[in-house]
Enzyme design. Structure first.
Site, PDB file in Angstrom:
ATOM      1  N   LYS A 181     -26.896  18.576 -62.128  1.00 46.35           N
ATOM      2  CA  LYS A 181     -27.294  19.584 -63.119  1.00 46.35           C
ATOM      3  C   LYS A 181     -25.366  19.981 -62.692  1.00 46.35           C
ATOM      4  O   LYS A 181     -24.752  19.364 -62.385  1.00 46.35           O
ATOM      5  CB  LYS A 181     -27.778  20.687 -62.397  1.00 46.35           C
ATOM      6  CG  LYS A 181     -29.013  20.387 -61.873  1.00 46.35           C
ATOM      7  CD  LYS A 181     -30.016  19.335 -62.910  1.00 46.35           C
ATOM      8  CE  LYS A 181     -31.117  19.193 -62.008  1.00 46.35           C
ATOM      9  NZ  LYS A 181     -32.759  18.778 -62.075  1.00 46.35           N
TER      10      LYS A 181
HETATM   11  C1  LIG Z   1     -34.146  18.221 -61.348  1.00 48.44           C
HETATM   12  C2  LIG Z   1     -35.028  19.002 -61.745  1.00 48.44           C
HETATM   13  C3  LIG Z   1     -35.784  19.777 -60.572  1.00 48.44           C
HETATM   14  C4  LIG Z   1     -35.762  19.319 -59.155  1.00 48.44           C
HETATM   15  O1  LIG Z   1     -34.749  20.354 -59.204  1.00 48.44           O
HETATM   16  P1  LIG Z   1     -34.258  19.898 -57.535  1.00 48.44           P
HETATM   17  O2  LIG Z   1     -33.181  20.596 -57.079  1.00 48.44           O
HETATM   18  O3  LIG Z   1     -33.627  18.382 -57.429  1.00 48.44           O
HETATM   19  O4  LIG Z   1     -35.165  20.069 -56.722  1.00 48.44           O
HETATM   20  C5  LIG Z   1     -36.947  20.681 -61.776  1.00 48.44           C
HETATM   21  N1  LIG Z   1     -37.528  20.433 -62.734  1.00 48.44           N
HETATM   22  C6  LIG Z   1     -36.544  19.380 -63.748  1.00 48.44           C
HETATM   23  C7  LIG Z   1     -36.973  20.269 -64.963  1.00 48.44           C
HETATM   24  C8  LIG Z   1     -34.896  19.482 -62.870  1.00 48.44           C
HETATM   25  O5  LIG Z   1     -34.183  18.442 -63.459  1.00 48.44           O
END
Ligand SMILES: *Cc1c(COP(=O)(O)O)cnc(C)c1O
Length: 389
Positions: A181
């Site tokens: 992210k």
């Molecule tokens: C990355 C992601 C998650 C999960 O995030 P984590 O911090 O790895 O648990 C959930 N939903 C979406 C749409 C994502 O892209």
């Protein structure tokens, strides 16, 4: 890989930040987590922010706080990270998948009303890749049918819709700070909310159901008394090492987001003449956060009949790019087609044609603020030659 799909942006400030909790000795959820939360609220305009160990645990807390239970149904998009649906399963409730539009990669709001039943309690829209879901019709439907909204804003930091930051449209918004992210704390997540009760329950549920946080206990009188535990909570806390790193990343957030947007705008320009590449479209009046730069591989109009053939072409293109040192990825996966959901609910590809097309034909390109013009030119040249290669 000489041009990776993404790269974290860490400098001296980040290196220094993680030392601070080690020097003070307070390494679990504490003062830096609080500072991270306050600054996150400031940058997003959220009423309150509650840090967690990941976006998945943030979503889990949010649906638990809303009292999700077996027999309930929650509408989720059919093209998203599997965690969006998994948190519904964790509570013993049933995810009802809504197909997506392969142009936006987000939930197709035209299909939503028909999915609402007397068991439906909520909707979890996703702002995939940093592109806002169309929130106005979702809010309208939620209001009309008495449903809650939890936004999966895992990719949504820096994403705005109608002048408001995403994560502030429903009962709660959930963000991720995974290294894929825009800003990262290693693992990490955040719940944003304007609701006092959602805030109270989230703070408690992430901390075993405690009625008072360690931070409160240690900074007020009576710190020798243990808290009471009224709820069945979890240990979904963020460490103060991650909190400190998050503070450093938020100081850099404008630079990171501006860099990502500038790179994305340059892709738009350089790839405009490639007819087979259709970049993700976003709602009017929204601002893309560009967690990822994703488009649809469409040398001809995709349909359920030509998809296998087009998918083979896309994969061959990705393999050629990989051979020249350029990393690409499919945008994400379609949870109803993953083993667990197929086995439990018996979904077939025809059930969600939009998600099937997106899963088989999406293409994410390298995107990070440090990406140079020369590297971007290399990617674009490889894509331009790609189909003939
Ligand atoms: C990355 C992601 C998650 C999960 O995030 P984590 O911090 O790895 O648990 C959930 N939903 C979406 C749409 C994502 O892209």
């Amino acid at each position: 890989m000489s041009i990776p799909i993404t790269k974290v942006l860490f400098g001296d400030e980040e290196l220094r930040s993680v030392q601070l909790p080690l020097e003070s000795g307070w390494v679990v959820q504490g003062p830096y987590v609080k500072e991270f939360e306050d600054e996150f609220s400031r940058q997003t305009g959220a009423g309150a922010s509650i840090a967690t160990s990941s976006c998945t645990t943030a979503l889990h807390i949010a649906v638990a706080a809303l009292g999700l239970k077996p027999g309930d149904e929650v509408i989720v998009p059919s093209f998203t990270w599997v965690a969006t649906a998994n948190v519904v399963e964790y509570m013993g409730a049933t995810p009802i998948f809504c197909d997506i539009d392969p142009a936006t990669f987000n939930i197709d709001t035209n299909l939503l009303p028909a999915l609402v039943t007397e068991r439906t309690v909520g909707i979890i829209p996703v702002h995939l890749f940093g592109a806002a879901a169309e929130m106005a019709p979702i809010q309208e439907l939620a209001r009309a049918r008495g449903l809650w909204i939890v936004e999966d804003a895992a990719c949504g930091f820096g994403t705005w819709y109608g002048g408001k930051h995403v994560g502030t449209f429903g009962e709660a918004g959930c963000f991720s700070f995974h290294p894929r992210k825009s800003i990262t704390t290693g693992e990490g997540g955040m719940i944003t909310t304007d609701g006092a009760e959602m805030e109270r329950l989230s703070r408690s549920l992430r901390d075993h159901g405690a009625s008072r946080s360690d931070h409160d206990r240690h900074t007020s009188q009576g710190s020798f008394l243990l808290s009471d535990y009224d709820l069945l909570g979890f240990n979904f806390r963020m460490t103060d090492i991650q909190g400190a790193l998050g503070c450093a990343q938020l100081k850099r957030a404008a630079t990171i987001l501006d860099g990502r947007r500038a790179r994305a705008a340059r892709y738009d320009e350089l790839l405009a003449k490639l007819e087979w590449f259709r970049p993700q479209t976003i709602p009017v009046g929204s601002v893309h956060g560009y967690q990822a730069y994703v488009g649809l591989f469409a040398p001809e109009e995709p349909s359920l009949t030509n998809i296998a053939e087009l998918n083979a072409l896309r994969n061959a293109l990705m393999a050629r790019l990989e051979a020249s040192g350029i990393a690409t990825r499919p945008g994400t996966h379609a949870p109803p087609f993953l083993g667990y959901y197929r086995a439990k609910y018996g979904y077939r590809s025809e059930d969600f044609p939009g998600a099937h097309i997106a899963e088989q034909l999406s293409l994410a390109l390298p995107l990070f603020p440090q990406l140079t013009d020369a590297e971007q030119d290399t990617v674009c040249a490889a894509l331009t030659e790609g189909l003939n290669g």
